[in-house]
Design a protein around this motif. Structure first.
Motif, mmCIF file in Angstrom:
data_model
loop_
_atom_site.group_PDB
_atom_site.id
_atom_site.type_symbol
_atom_site.label_atom_id
_atom_site.label_comp_id
_atom_site.label_asym_id
_atom_site.label_seq_id
_atom_site.Cartn_x
_atom_site.Cartn_y
_atom_site.Cartn_z
ATOM 1 N N ASP A 1 4.512 -10.281 -9.580
ATOM 2 C CA ASP A 1 3.317 -9.494 -10.751
ATOM 3 C C ASP A 1 2.516 -10.544 -10.992
ATOM 4 N N ARG A 2 2.916 -11.953 -10.622
ATOM 5 C CA ARG A 2 1.791 -13.045 -10.749
ATOM 6 C C ARG A 2 1.120 -13.539 -9.434
ATOM 7 N N THR A 3 1.779 -13.063 -8.376
ATOM 8 C CA THR A 3 0.918 -13.393 -6.939
ATOM 9 C C THR A 3 0.312 -12.252 -6.567
ATOM 10 N N GLY A 4 0.769 -10.951 -6.836
ATOM 11 C CA GLY A 4 0.243 -10.025 -6.220
ATOM 12 C C GLY A 4 1.013 -9.715 -4.718
ATOM 13 N N GLN A 5 0.766 -8.642 -4.042
ATOM 14 C CA GLN A 5 1.434 -8.321 -2.661
ATOM 15 C C GLN A 5 0.697 -9.356 -1.678
ATOM 16 N N PRO A 6 1.443 -9.559 -0.756
ATOM 17 C CA PRO A 6 0.697 -10.319 0.510
ATOM 18 C C PRO A 6 -0.620 -9.563 1.135
ATOM 19 N N PHE A 7 -1.493 -10.215 1.145
ATOM 20 C CA PHE A 7 -2.779 -9.494 1.865
ATOM 21 C C PHE A 7 -3.022 -10.056 3.099
#
Length: 534
Positions: free
Chosen positions: A386-392
């Motif tokens: 929730d603090r990094t986000g999903q891998p883009f």
């Protein structure tokens, strides 16, 4: 898709991610791609031709200019359709051959790209100079505004060569499965001008949020093609998808031929989550791999199955996805590796290939080692997704280490620097400098409050970034950095940097709020100069 975003937790061995259900990305370019977009290659010199014949009645027959690929299209919404074709080669007519009607390939309905026309899959026929074609509804009625499409993709001198395949080898243990050899768009001769055919908005690639799943397809084409014909076949599919179907680009993200060679499909960067047009309503957060051929009755070769496994293993492992897991896309629970028919009533990818999906999952699980164990993954899991986000941009090698661009943070790792991230204005500024190709090197820690109120600092291997609202984020590196820190850095009489370092006659200089630091390269010394009255 109109659904609101919901979170679904995937839990398998070595993998636990909170992933949003797929949402269409309506931006032409995702904000995270601004500094990582690939350069547009020069257009291909291939001499291609494109012909359309009106199919006003149940059938049409005509002698034509030479062509190598044929398909039939009609206005969207007309179904079901029965289509067939035969061609003239060397003065002789071939037997009638049914064309595969496939309406389920294409863009997501809610995306700006849209789908202008329905149609058959294109069929490679070699060198032909005449065509007879038929397309009627299943009840035998004539279809209004049907068209026969004839494509001659041209011949490049490189078609018979073995194009160089881009690949990245692993640099250390505990890293993702390496990128396999993939022949680039330049390698198969893509004419990049074609991406503007349906408007300027099509020229720039579109991205989805992350990679959650792979969809396996077949092109429903013939299986007896030669190695030298494959680049022209892909150029023909590209022209058909753009000019005949109204899409922005080739629909598939990757293609694999029967000889075990992988090809880059849709433009935008093989390493990024490019939004394709391969599985209507399920393109978001997925990628499509098409095996060139028809596998309803014929089995795919072992070489193409192995290469398909390598491509999917690389993409899933870089994005921390398990090939044995299930996910929810557009309200449907699917395997992370699914066939096109798992989403719609379609024969794709053919019975013989669909029956190999279980083998593919097991093979990919073996290739990636069964679990995720990289330092970047462990860091992100500890911090919380929730603090990094999903891998883009999935985990990939950089010049001096490894990196994953998540939705919120970019995380970097090397043995020398450990694992740390950049965030917000520091992330944007660091990307703008070229990440670890700059003299800053990889981060040594997280950003922190500076020793002066209203400032922030982040340390890197060879310097630091200093920020305040009035000065922005400024890099200080090398000898100037060492002098600046010896004076007290942001607490010094100089204050914060207000420019980047720039060249002067004697070497390098950097301006600060109350003075300058100048590095004299000839004397190898840094000189301090203060503004009068400061």
């Amino acid at each position: 898709m109109s659904k609101t975003s919901r979170l679904l937790t995937i839990a398998v061995t070595g993998l636990a991610l909170a992933v949003p259900q797929a949402q269409p990305d309506r931006q032409s370019v995702h904000p995270s791609t601004q500094s990582v977009l690939p350069a547009t290659p020069e257009p291909s010199p291939a001499e291609a031709s494109y012909q359309e014949l009106a199919l006003d009645g149940p059938s049409v027959a005509a002698e034509t200019k030479p062509f190598a690929m044929v398909g039939i299209t009609w206005p969207e919404g007309t179904r079901p359709v029965v289509a067939k074709v035969r061609v003239q080669r060397d003065g002789q007519w071939t037997e009638w051959q049914p064309l595969v009607v496939e309406d389920e390939h294409g863009p997501d309905p809610a995306t700006p790209e849209g789908a202008e026309r329905s149609g058959t899959e294109p069929l490679w026929v070699g060198d032909a100079t005449g065509v007879q074609a038929s397309a009627v509804t299943i009840g035998g009625s004539t279809i209004s505004d049907a068209k026969v499409v004839l494509i001659q993709p041209g011949v490049l001198t490189t078609d018979a060569d073995e194009p160089a395949a881009q690949s990245v080898e692993p640099e250390a243990s505990g890293t993702p499965y390496p990128m396999p050899g993939i022949i680039s768009r330049r390698g198969w001769g893509a004419d990049e001008r074609l991406r503007s055919h349906n408007g300027k908005a099509c020229a720039r690639p579109k991205y989805t949020t992350t990679v959650q799943a792979a969809f396996v397809h077949h092109t429903a084409d013939r299986n007896n093609y030669t190695r030298a014909q494959v680049p022209a076949m892909i150029r023909g599919m590209y022209a058909y998808h753009v000019k005949s179907r109204g899409w922005c680009d080739l629909g598939y993200n990757f293609l694999v031929d029967r000889f075990g060679r992988a090809f880059e499909g849709r433009y935008g960067g093989t390493y990024l989550p490019v939004l394709g047009a391969h599985t209507g309503a399920f393109n978001s957060n997925s990628f499509g791999v098409a095996l060139i051929g028809n596998f309803e009755k014929a089995a795919p070769t072992q070489a193409m199955l192995e290469k398909t496994a390598e491509v999917i293993a690389w993409k899933l492992d870089a994005n921390y996805r398990s090939p044995m897991a299930t996910i929810v896309l557009d309200g449907s629970r699917l395997y992370t590796i699914s066939g096109h028919r798992d989403t719609k009533a379609t024969a794709c990818p053919g019975n013989q290939l669909y029956g190999k999906l279980g083998w593919l999952r097991q093979r990919i699980d073996t290739l990636i080692g069964g679990s995720v164990s990289t330092p970047i993954y462990r860091y992100a899991r500890k911090l919380g997704f929730d603090r990094t986000g999903q891998p883009f941009w999935g985990e990939h090698p950089t010049r001096t280490g490894w990196a994953t661009y998540f939705g919120i943070r970019d995380v970097f790792h090397s043995v020398a620097t450990g694992t740390h991230s950049t965030l917000g204005v520091f992330r944007n500024r660091y990307r703008g400098l070229g990440v670890d190709n700059t003299v800053l090197g990889l981060p040594l820690g997280e950003q922190r409050n500076g020793r002066v109120r209203g400032t922030a600092v982040q340390s890197f291997r060879y310097g630091a970034l200093y920020w305040s609202r009035s000065t922005g984020a400024r890099p200080v590196t090398g000898r100037i950095y060492h002098k600046y820190t010896s004076l007290g850095a942001e607490r010094s009489r100089l204050g914060l940097p207000i420019t980047d370092m720039y060249k002067v006659k004697t070497g390098l200089r950097q301006k600060y709020q109350r003075g300058w630091l100048t590095y004299n390269t000839r004397r190898n010394r840094v000189y301090v100069q203060y503004r009068s009255g400061s």
